[in-house]
Design a protein around this motif. Structure first.
Motif, PDB file in Angstrom:
ATOM      1  N   GLU A 201       0.834  -1.211   0.000  1.00 22.22           N
ATOM      2  CA  GLU A 201       0.000   0.000   0.000  1.00 22.22           C
ATOM      3  C   GLU A 201       0.861   1.251   0.000  1.00 22.22           C
ATOM      4  OE1 GLU A 201      -3.638   1.975   2.655  1.00 22.22           O
ATOM      5  OE2 GLU A 201      -2.792   0.029   3.188  1.00 22.22           O
ATOM      6  N   ARG A 202       1.956   1.227   0.785  1.00 25.60           N
ATOM      7  CA  ARG A 202       2.854   2.389   0.797  1.00 25.60           C
ATOM      8  C   ARG A 202       3.513   2.583  -0.565  1.00 25.60           C
ATOM      9  NH1 ARG A 202       4.064   0.523   6.078  1.00 25.60           N
ATOM     10  NH2 ARG A 202       5.780  -0.741   5.271  1.00 25.60           N
ATOM     11  N   ALA A 203       3.926   1.464  -1.175  1.00 21.60           N
ATOM     12  CA  ALA A 203       4.549   1.569  -2.496  1.00 21.60           C
ATOM     13  C   ALA A 203       3.556   2.101  -3.527  1.00 21.60           C
ATOM     14  CB  ALA A 203       5.084   0.203  -2.927  1.00 21.60           C
ATOM     15  N   LEU A 204       2.307   1.634  -3.457  1.00 19.31           N
ATOM     16  CA  LEU A 204       1.295   2.111  -4.398  1.00 19.31           C
ATOM     17  C   LEU A 204       0.996   3.582  -4.173  1.00 19.31           C
ATOM     18  CD1 LEU A 204      -0.714   1.456  -6.635  1.00 19.31           C
ATOM     19  CD2 LEU A 204      -2.354   0.755  -4.878  1.00 19.31           C
ATOM     20  N   ALA A 205       0.924   3.987  -2.899  1.00 19.90           N
ATOM     21  CA  ALA A 205       0.673   5.399  -2.604  1.00 19.90           C
ATOM     22  C   ALA A 205       1.811   6.272  -3.126  1.00 19.90           C
ATOM     23  CB  ALA A 205       0.489   5.594  -1.100  1.00 19.90           C
ATOM     24  N   GLU A 206       3.046   5.793  -2.973  1.00 19.46           N
ATOM     25  CA  GLU A 206       4.190   6.560  -3.469  1.00 19.46           C
ATOM     26  C   GLU A 206       4.168   6.655  -4.985  1.00 19.46           C
ATOM     27  OE1 GLU A 206       7.866   8.661  -3.502  1.00 19.46           O
ATOM     28  OE2 GLU A 206       6.226   8.386  -2.074  1.00 19.46           O
ATOM     29  N   ARG A 207       3.820   5.553  -5.650  1.00 18.40           N
ATOM     30  CA  ARG A 207       3.744   5.593  -7.110  1.00 18.40           C
ATOM     31  C   ARG A 207       2.627   6.526  -7.574  1.00 18.40           C
ATOM     32  NH1 ARG A 207       6.451   1.735 -10.129  1.00 18.40           N
ATOM     33  NH2 ARG A 207       7.744   0.349  -8.904  1.00 18.40           N
ATOM     34  N   ASN A 208       1.492   6.504  -6.872  1.00 20.97           N
ATOM     35  CA  ASN A 208       0.407   7.421  -7.232  1.00 20.97           C
ATOM     36  C   ASN A 208       0.836   8.870  -7.030  1.00 20.97           C
ATOM     37  OD1 ASN A 208      -1.364   5.406  -7.976  1.00 20.97           O
ATOM     38  ND2 ASN A 208      -2.284   5.236  -5.956  1.00 20.97           N
ATOM     39  N   ARG A 209       1.570   9.120  -5.939  1.00 19.19           N
ATOM     40  CA  ARG A 209       2.040  10.489  -5.701  1.00 19.19           C
ATOM     41  C   ARG A 209       2.992  10.925  -6.810  1.00 19.19           C
ATOM     42  NH1 ARG A 209       6.174  13.280  -3.781  1.00 19.19           N
ATOM     43  NH2 ARG A 209       7.459  11.414  -3.562  1.00 19.19           N
ATOM     44  N   VAL A 264      11.698  11.563 -10.466  1.00 18.93           N
ATOM     45  CA  VAL A 264      10.685  10.504 -10.510  1.00 18.93           C
ATOM     46  C   VAL A 264      11.293   9.186 -10.979  1.00 18.93           C
ATOM     47  CG1 VAL A 264       8.565   9.758 -11.646  1.00 18.93           C
ATOM     48  CG2 VAL A 264       8.769  12.094 -10.811  1.00 18.93           C
ATOM     49  N   LEU A 265      12.110   9.239 -12.032  1.00 21.49           N
ATOM     50  CA  LEU A 265      12.737   8.012 -12.525  1.00 21.49           C
ATOM     51  C   LEU A 265      13.693   7.431 -11.493  1.00 21.49           C
ATOM     52  CD1 LEU A 265      13.463   8.932 -16.251  1.00 21.49           C
ATOM     53  CD2 LEU A 265      11.601   7.543 -15.332  1.00 21.49           C
ATOM     54  N   GLY A 266      14.374   8.283 -10.760  1.00 25.88           N
ATOM     55  CA  GLY A 266      15.271   7.785  -9.720  1.00 25.88           C
ATOM     56  C   GLY A 266      14.517   7.055  -8.627  1.00 25.88           C
ATOM     57  N   VAL A 267      13.375   7.585  -8.222  1.00 19.81           N
ATOM     58  CA  VAL A 267      12.579   6.905  -7.197  1.00 19.81           C
ATOM     59  C   VAL A 267      12.058   5.578  -7.713  1.00 19.81           C
ATOM     60  CG1 VAL A 267      10.476   7.046  -5.813  1.00 19.81           C
ATOM     61  CG2 VAL A 267      11.959   9.043  -6.041  1.00 19.81           C
ATOM     62  N   LEU A 268      11.583   5.555  -8.966  1.00 17.17           N
ATOM     63  CA  LEU A 268      11.072   4.310  -9.532  1.00 17.17           C
ATOM     64  C   LEU A 268      12.178   3.260  -9.638  1.00 17.17           C
ATOM     65  CD1 LEU A 268       8.698   5.655 -12.315  1.00 17.17           C
ATOM     66  CD2 LEU A 268       8.067   4.695 -10.105  1.00 17.17           C
ATOM     67  N   ARG A 269      13.428   3.706  -9.841  1.00 15.27           N
ATOM     68  CA  ARG A 269      14.550   2.760  -9.911  1.00 15.27           C
ATOM     69  C   ARG A 269      15.141   2.476  -8.544  1.00 15.27           C
ATOM     70  NH1 ARG A 269      17.274   6.248 -14.730  1.00 15.27           N
ATOM     71  NH2 ARG A 269      16.014   5.478 -16.466  1.00 15.27           N
ATOM     72  N   GLU A 270      14.559   3.045  -7.481  1.00  8.37           N
ATOM     73  CA  GLU A 270      15.006   2.852  -6.109  1.00  8.37           C
ATOM     74  C   GLU A 270      16.432   3.338  -5.929  1.00  8.37           C
ATOM     75  OE1 GLU A 270      14.370  -1.160  -5.009  1.00  8.37           O
ATOM     76  OE2 GLU A 270      12.191  -1.013  -5.103  1.00  8.37           O
TER      77      GLU A 270
END
Length: 414
Positions: A201-209, A264-270
């Motif tokens: 849920e946290r990961a989904l919320a972060e992706r939505n943000r 954004v891309l950096g966060v998606l790539r962790e």
């Protein structure tokens, strides 16, 4: 029956047996320690010594399973060799009953592995040595007072084939037993399932943000850049100075969008190298200037002490105004765009009003243009406002205008 035959032909049946045998052999270094009490108590009956050794061996084997790294390794091995879908253990404190599941798995794993290795190995040895009395192997079967000796003829080949089939059946039984136990003992417990659900849920919320941030920032930049490029093309020959200003604005907008996109891309790539862009109401004049360079007429109405709006609220207010202005550029029919920001002790009011309809007012450089729309702009704004416990209204404001109005509560820090 057919299902049983298919299981004997699957490679996963034998990789599961390999997993069981490896677990059994991995417990061998603990056996000398388990034998120490029996060596000290040499006067005890043989049966007591054997039972004591087995109990201590099981206890030492189970103790290895108390380490979290052991469970992670077993889970990865079970996924690989047993073909069982097991998630990685969640990094949450487990109740005592849950912590005992891995030691129980290890004890059962070793017991099943040794049983399968001894029985399957004996059957395999008989199957390979019985045909024709190879290596002088002989077998005599006795049951209910009757005995049978296959000798070295065709009967020995039939018995050998039966032994090989039974050895394969032992492999299938061992693999099935471990596959049935793995989800119960290595799989997530109730507490871990809750932790995994919360993590998802946290990961989904972060992706939505991030999706909202990307939509607001990149969408606005592309809209403004498209209009600025059109304006530069129209005035390139007649007004080179205005064309150069529009091109400089395109460069600034693109650089700002690249910063947002890189984050954004950096966060998606962790990755950890990116710093989140922190545009606030203090950056509102720059945003309005970019709109003016795009040819829009902007009429700002700023009141109150905007410096008191800090942190998350200021960043959210900037994004709300950015999305409202983007919609005005995309869907407006020209004419001045009214921007209102009013800061009060108990609330922050934001508003964007633009002209709609076919007619465009005089003096505008940006008439109505056709832009694709995703339909996520206003719902994303509504979600952002809801999370800030604010109120939002959007819709027609008279026959020729569209109005976006947002009110957000202000919590002043001491």
């Amino acid at each position: 029956m057919l299902r049983g035959i298919r299981s004997l032909l699957r490679g996963s049946t034998y990789t599961g047996m390999l997993f069981a045998v490896l677990g059994a052999f991995a417990s061998l270094p603990l056996l000398p320690f388990a034998m120490l009490p029996s060596l000290v108590w040499s006067s005890a009956p043989y049966g007591v010594q054997v039972a004591l050794t087995l109990l201590l061996w099981a206890a030492l084997t189970g103790a290895v399973g108390l380490a979290r790294s052991t469970r992670r390794g077993l889970t990865a091995a079970a996924r690989r060799l047993l073909r069982v879908a097991l998630p990685d253990p969640a990094a949450v404190p487990a109740p005592a009953a849950d912590r005992l599941r891995t030691p129980l798995w290890l004890v059962l794993h070793v017991a099943i592995g040794w049983t399968g290795a001894l029985v399957g190995g004996l059957l395999l040895l008989l199957g390979l040595t019985l045909p024709g009395g190879w290596l002088d192997a002989e077998l005599k079967l006795s049951l209910f007072g009757r005995s049978a000796d296959p000798g070295d003829g065709w009967a020995s080949w039939a018995v050998a084939l039966g032994c090989l089939l039974l050895a394969a059946a032992v492999c299938a039984a061992v693999t099935s037993a471990l596959r049935a136990l793995a989800p119960r003992l290595l799989g997530p417990s109730a507490a871990e399932r809750l932790a995994l659900a919360a993590e998802r849920e946290r990961a989904l919320a972060e992706r939505n943000r991030l999706a909202h941030e990307l939509h607001d920032s990149i969408g606005h930049t592309l809209t403004a850049t498209t209009i600025q490029a059109a304006v530069a093309g129209e005035v390139l020959a007649a007004d080179p100075v205005a064309a150069r200003a529009a091109l400089r604005s395109i460069e600034e907008s693109a650089r700002s969008a690249l910063e947002d996109l890189d984050y954004v891309l950096g966060v998606l790539r962790e990755q950890e190298s990116q710093t989140a862009p922190t545009r606030t109401l203090a950056d509102l004049p720059e945003l309005l200037d970019r709109l003016r360079h795009a040819g829009a007429v902007v009429q700002p109405d700023l009141s109150g002490d905007l410096a008191q709006i800090q942190g998350t609220l200021s960043r959210a207010a900037y994004r709300i105004l950015q999305e409202g202005l983007t919609n005005a550029l995309r869907h407006g029919a020209g004419g001045p765009i009214q921007v209102r920001v009013a800061a009060a002790p108990d609330g922050l009011e934001l508003g964007v009003v633009n002209r709609t309809g076919a007619g465009a007012g005089a003096g505008t450089g940006a008439g109505p243009r056709a832009f694709p729309t995703s339909g996520h702009g206003l719902p994303g704004l509504a979600e952002r406002v809801r999370l800030l416990h604010g109120e939002m209204e959007s819709g027609a404001d008279g026959p020729h205008h569209w109005r976006l109005a947002v009110r957000l509560p202000v919590r002043l820090t001491a």
